[in-house]
Design an enzyme around this catalytic site. Sequence first.
Site, PDB file in Angstrom:
ATOM      1  N   SER A  59      -9.974   2.209   2.669  1.00 22.75           N
ATOM      2  CA  SER A  59      -9.031   2.935   1.844  1.00 22.75           C
ATOM      3  C   SER A  59      -8.033   2.046   1.113  1.00 22.75           C
ATOM      4  CB  SER A  59      -8.259   3.927   2.705  1.00 22.75           C
ATOM      5  OG  SER A  59      -7.411   3.237   3.609  1.00 22.75           O
ATOM      6  N   LYS A  74       0.863  -1.190   0.000  1.00 19.88           N
ATOM      7  CA  LYS A  74       0.000   0.000   0.000  1.00 19.88           C
ATOM      8  C   LYS A  74       0.896   1.235   0.000  1.00 19.88           C
ATOM      9  CE  LYS A  74      -3.974   2.068   2.449  1.00 19.88           C
ATOM     10  NZ  LYS A  74      -4.926   1.944   3.552  1.00 19.88           N
ATOM     11  N   SER A 121     -10.437  -0.090   6.791  1.00 23.81           N
ATOM     12  CA  SER A 121      -9.768   0.067   5.501  1.00 23.81           C
ATOM     13  C   SER A 121      -9.102  -1.187   4.945  1.00 23.81           C
ATOM     14  CB  SER A 121      -8.724   1.179   5.584  1.00 23.81           C
ATOM     15  OG  SER A 121      -9.360   2.427   5.544  1.00 23.81           O
TER      16      SER A 121
END
Lengths: 477, 95, 484
Positions: C151, C76, C175
Site C-alpha cells: 500500500s 505516508k 506494504s
Amino acid sequence: MEWETVIGLEIHTQLATKSKIFSGAATAYGAEPNTQACAVDLGLPGVLPVLNREVVTMAAKFGLAIGAKVAPLSVFARKNYFYPDLPKGYQISQYELPIVEHGTLEIELEDGTTKIIGVTRAHLEEDAGKSLHEDFHGMTGIDLNRAGTPLLEIVSEPDMRSAKEAVAYMKKMHSLVTYLGISDGNMQEGSFRCDANVSVRPKGQKEFGTRTELKNINSFRFVERAINFEVERQIDVLESGGKIIQETRLYDADKDETRSMRSKEEAMDYRYFPDPDLLPVAISEKQLAEVRNTLPELPDAKRQRFMADYGLSRDDAGQLTADRMTADYFETVAGKCGDAKLAANWVNTSLAGALNKDGKAISASPVSADMLGGMLLRIKDNTISGKLAKEIFEAMWQGEGDADTIIDKKGLRQITDTGAIETVLDEIIAANPQQVEQLKAGKDKLMGFFVGQVMKQTGGKANPGQVNELLKKKLGL
Amino acid sequence: MSLDSADVKKIAHLARLAVDEQDIPGYAHNLSNILALVEQMSAVSTDNVTPMAHPLDEIQRLRDDVVTENDQRDHFQQAAQQVEDGLYLVPQVIE
Amino acid sequence: MHQMTIAELAKGLQKGQFSSEELTRAYLQRIKQFDAELNSYITVVEEQAIAQAKAADQRLAKGDAVALTGIPLAQKDIFCTNGVKTSCASKMLDNFIAPYDATVIERFNQAGAVMLGKTNMDEFAMGSSNETSFYGPVKNPWNIETVPGGSSGGSAAAVAARLAAAATGTDTGGSIRQPAALCGITGIKPTYGRVSRYGMIAFASSLDQAGVMTQTAEDAAIMLGAMAGFDERDSTCLDKAVPDYTATLNHDLKGLKIGLPKEYFAEGLDNGVATVLEAAIEEYKKLGAEVVEISLPNSALSVPAYYVVAPAECSSNLSRFDGVRFGYRCEDPNDLEDLYKRSRGEGFGPEVKRRIMIGTYALSAGYYDAYYLKAQKIRRLISDDFKQAFKNVDVIMAPTAPTTAFRIGEKTDDPITMYLSDINTIAVNLAGLPGMSVPAGFSQALPVGLQIIGNYFDEARLLNVAHKYQQITDWHKQIPAAYK
C-alpha cells in the site's frame, strides 16, 4: 401455583482513579461537556490505549476482599457495537479471561440469618459517554467526558431469591467497594449502578425460567421496586398462559414499571476478540501479596471487632460498620469520650436521625466526630445532663460551635456546688411542709417531686443524683 | 462457505455499511471467493496449538494514574461536522 | 542534488555546499514537474516545508544539526500530521485535518527533517497496487503503465523518481517491501514493537508496523534510528534500546548463514525474478556467506490466515469512522442508522468495505472459532516455523514479490489474485519479524527486490547485510530514465 424468584445482579462500579482507564484525561464528575475527552477517549484516528496501573491494583484488592481468584494473566477484548456514546465503535472490556473470578459475599437477611452469594466474575472495562436528548432541534447531543472512565463490572451468580436479598447484596457490595476505597459509591452520579437478571420458576423446579435483564437501576430503593414489578409481570404473563421473552427491559422510576427496550431488540452480535492494542495483564504472586498488605479491615471483620472490643450488640455493630465513614466516625467519638456504648447510641440514633432528616451524608455532617465526642465527654464528667445534651447537639448541628462553647454561652453548666443546691433545696423544703411529712412517712415517690422542683428552679443545671443525696441527708432518710 | 445476497445484507448491516442493491451480487461473489481462500486453513490440524494474538510474547505495560491531558475540545471539534454547545450532534437516539 | 542519498545530502548541508531551503525548493520543483503524472503525493505542503527548511538552516548554522536536519522527506498519508490533511487515501478522511502529530512525525520534527508532503497509498493501506486510493492510482516511475505496488505505493514511487530524499511507509502484509521491490528502492519493515504506532491510522493493529523507504540501506539505517524506540503512548511499543544502526553497516559477512526457504522458490515464481535472485545469492557467496536451503512448511497458509486476522482487526478498527466526531458525514441522514450506514457506505471504497465485511463475518457469532481462532493458531504455526529456522540461520532470503510490477487494472477485478501478490511478505507480519527489500536487478526492464528476513530486533544485521551488498552492486543507484 407457588413461584420462586431467581435473581442475579451485574453491578457496575466506577473506580475512583484520577485519570481514565486508558488515557491521561481526568475523571472528575460534572465538567463542561467534552472538556475531559482527550484524543484517546474520542477515538481519533491513530490513537492507542495504555492501561492505568491503579485500575489493576483496585481490581486485585476487590478480588482479594471477596476471596476470589485474581488471574495471573487477564486479557482485554473488544466488544463491538455501534452507538453514538461509544466513540470507537467498540468497548474495551474483558471477556474470556477476566481479572477476578469465583468469589463470594455474605449477606444478612432481615430475620438475622446469613446467606452466601456467589460472585461469578469481576472484570475491568471502560465506561461509555452520555447522550443528552433535550433541546437540540430534534437531535441528540453526545458528551464523551465519561467515556473511558474505569468500571469494575461485578457479576453475581443467580443466587438471590427475592428483591430483598438483591437489595441486601447490593448494599453489602456498596459497603465493600467504599471500604476498599476503590469507588466513591456515589449513586446519584452513577458511580454505582446495577442491572438485574430476573426470572421466575414454579417452586421445586430445577431449571431456571427465561430471564429478562433490567437496566438502569441506580438506587437501592429502585432495585427492590424494579424486581418486584418485574416478578409480578412475569408471573402474570405465565399464569395467563404466555411466555417470557428473553429481552432487555428498562426500569422507569417515575412510572414504577419496566418496559421493553425497542432499540436493543435486534439480536446483538458483539464480535468479541482480544484487543490487539493491549497485551495480557500480568499480576504476580508478589504483587498480589503487596496488595493484600494494603487491604483495610473489611465490614464483617470490623463488625466482629466492634462486638468483641466495645461490647456492642450485633445490630449496633452492624449499623455502625455498614459504611466505613460511619465506622471511623464512631471510633473517633468512642475514643474521645471513653464510652463506646454511649457513643454507639448517639451515632446510631441522634446523629443518624439528623443526617437522615437533612438528607446529608456523614462526610457532610455539621457535627464532626470530634465535636460529638467532646460533648459526650461532658456528659461523662457530669458537666451536663443527658437531657441538656440533646439541646447542645441541636445547637452544634445549627453551627453554633462546639459543646464547650455552647455550654458556656448558654450557661448550661451543671451546678455541682453543694451549697448552691442546698440553698435551693432548703427553700423548697420550707415551702412544702406537707410533702416533707409524707416523704418522711415513707411515701418514696415524693423524692421525684423534690428533685423535679430543684431542677425546675435551677433550669435543669442541678445534678439529679446529687439532689437526691442531699435531700436524703437533710431529712435524715 | 458460500455467501448469498441475504448473507451480504446481514453482514453489511452488522458493519453499518450501506451497499447498493446492484452491488450485492458482486460482493457475494468476491466474499465467497475470499472465504474459499481462507478455508484452506482447515487443511491443517491445529489441535493443541495455542492461538497467537500478538506477535510478541510480552505483557501489558502500565501507566501511572496521573492526569496528563488538558482540555482541547475546541481544537478537536474542528474536525466534527455538527457540534453545538460543546456536544457532538447525531440524529435523535430513541431509547 | 536529487540523486544524492541522505548520507550525502547531510554532508553537503553540514559543509554548507547548499542550504536546506535550496534543497527543499529543488524537490518541490521536481514534484511540480513530475507528480501530475505519477500521482505519488496526495498533499504537498510547500509553505510549511520551506519554513521547516529555513528553521533547519538556522540549526545547521548553529552546529546542532543531526543527520536528518534539513533533509526533505515524504510521509505516508497514514501518519497523523498536526494541522495537515491526513486522508489515509480515503474519501472518509478527505476533510480530516489531523489535530495532533503521530509519534513518528514528532520524532522527524525533532530531528529537524523537512516534510514535503503526504504520499498516496491504498485506501487505509488495504491493497497491493495503490489502485484503491480515493485519489487515483500511483504510477510506477519505471513504467507508468504498471503499478508501484502497495500500500505504500506513493512513498515508493516518490523515492524511486527522486521526488523526496526518502519516505516513510507502513507494512501490514508487505506494504513497504513489495512496493520497494516493484519500484527498485530499499525498504525496511522493522520488528513489530520497534516503532511506535501512535498516530498511525490503524489497519490491523497486531500486524501494522511503520518503516522506511530509501535509496540505500545506509539511509534506511539513519531514518530508522530516528523513528524507532520506546513510546509510552503505545502499549505494544517495546522499551528496548535502539542501537546505532549506522555503526554496524560495514560488519564483515564472512560466515553469515543465509537460509533459502524452498517454499518461496517454488512454482509460481516468475523466471526473471528467479534469475535475479540467483545472481544476488551468488554475490553474497562472494562476500563469504554460507547458503543453506530451509523449509517454512506452513508458508502456504499465510495468505489464508492473514485474510482472517487482518480483516477482523480492520473491521473493528474502522468502526470509529461513523460520521460523528471527524471525517465524512452523509448528507441529511434520516436517523442514526442512516447516518452510520450512508457515511460509511459512501466514505469507504469497495476494497475497504470487502475487508470490513469479511472481518465482521469472521468474528460473528458461530464463526469465530472456525475463522478467527483457527487463523490465530495457524499464525502460531507460521511463527514457530521461523523460530525453528532461525536456530540454524542468521537471515532468510527470498524474492520480495513473485513477479515484477503488473499492469494497472490487471488485478483489480479479482481480489484473490491481488491478495496473492503479497504471498512472500505476509508471513513476516504474522510472525512480527523484521524484513527488508533491496533492489537486486531487473527483469524485462522492471526492478526485482531481494527480501531479507531477520530474527526479532535484528534490524542492525539486516541493514548490515543489505549495505554490504550495495557496496558491491549498483542496482540501488538506478534511476528511471525519465526522472534522472
